[in-house]
Design an enzyme around this catalytic site. Structure first.
Site, PDB file in Angstrom:
ATOM      1  N   CYS A 180       0.874  -1.166   0.000  1.00 17.76           N
ATOM      2  CA  CYS A 180       0.000   0.000   0.000  1.00 17.76           C
ATOM      3  C   CYS A 180       0.912   1.217   0.000  1.00 17.76           C
ATOM      4  O   CYS A 180       2.065   1.122  -0.384  1.00 17.76           O
ATOM      5  CB  CYS A 180      -0.960  -0.031   1.196  1.00 17.76           C
ATOM      6  SG  CYS A 180      -0.147   0.114   2.782  1.00 17.76           S
ATOM      7  N   VAL A 181       0.448   2.327   0.475  1.00 18.20           N
ATOM      8  CA  VAL A 181       1.220   3.569   0.430  1.00 18.20           C
ATOM      9  C   VAL A 181       2.496   3.486   1.268  1.00 18.20           C
ATOM     10  O   VAL A 181       3.537   3.993   0.871  1.00 18.20           O
ATOM     11  CB  VAL A 181       0.350   4.762   0.894  1.00 18.20           C
ATOM     12  CG1 VAL A 181       1.158   6.043   0.952  1.00 18.20           C
ATOM     13  CG2 VAL A 181      -0.837   4.928  -0.025  1.00 18.20           C
TER      14      VAL A 181
END
Length: 84
Positions: free
Chosen positions: A26-27
């Site tokens: 993810c980020v």
């Protein structure tokens, strides 16, 4: 930072390629699904260059690298092939 080295260390300290069922990110986090969560070495994962934390929750091992760094680590693993 040597992202290929980091990707190799993640694989090794997560219990080896055979222990990793899946990988994504993810980020900020590299997310691994392990076959056997007893095989990962939390202390070694925490000491990988750039790692800001390690969390195991809801069947996922998550290594926090931060924005941008996690993308480079994932890409260095040939889009998860080194860690999946």
């Amino acid at each position: 930072m040597d992202y290929k080295k980091i990707a190799r260390e993640v694989t090794e300290y997560a219990g080896g390629k055979e222990n990793i069922k899946g990988a994504t990110h993810c980020v900020t986090r590299l997310r691994l699904i392990l076959n056997d969560p007893k095989k990962y070495d939390r202390k070694k994962l925490e000491n990988i260059e750039g790692a800001k934390g390690v969390i195991y929750n809801s069947g996922q091992l998550m290594i926090v690298f931060g924005t941008g760094t996690v993308n480079n680590v994932y890409d260095a693993s040939n889009h998860g092939n080194s860690v999946a």
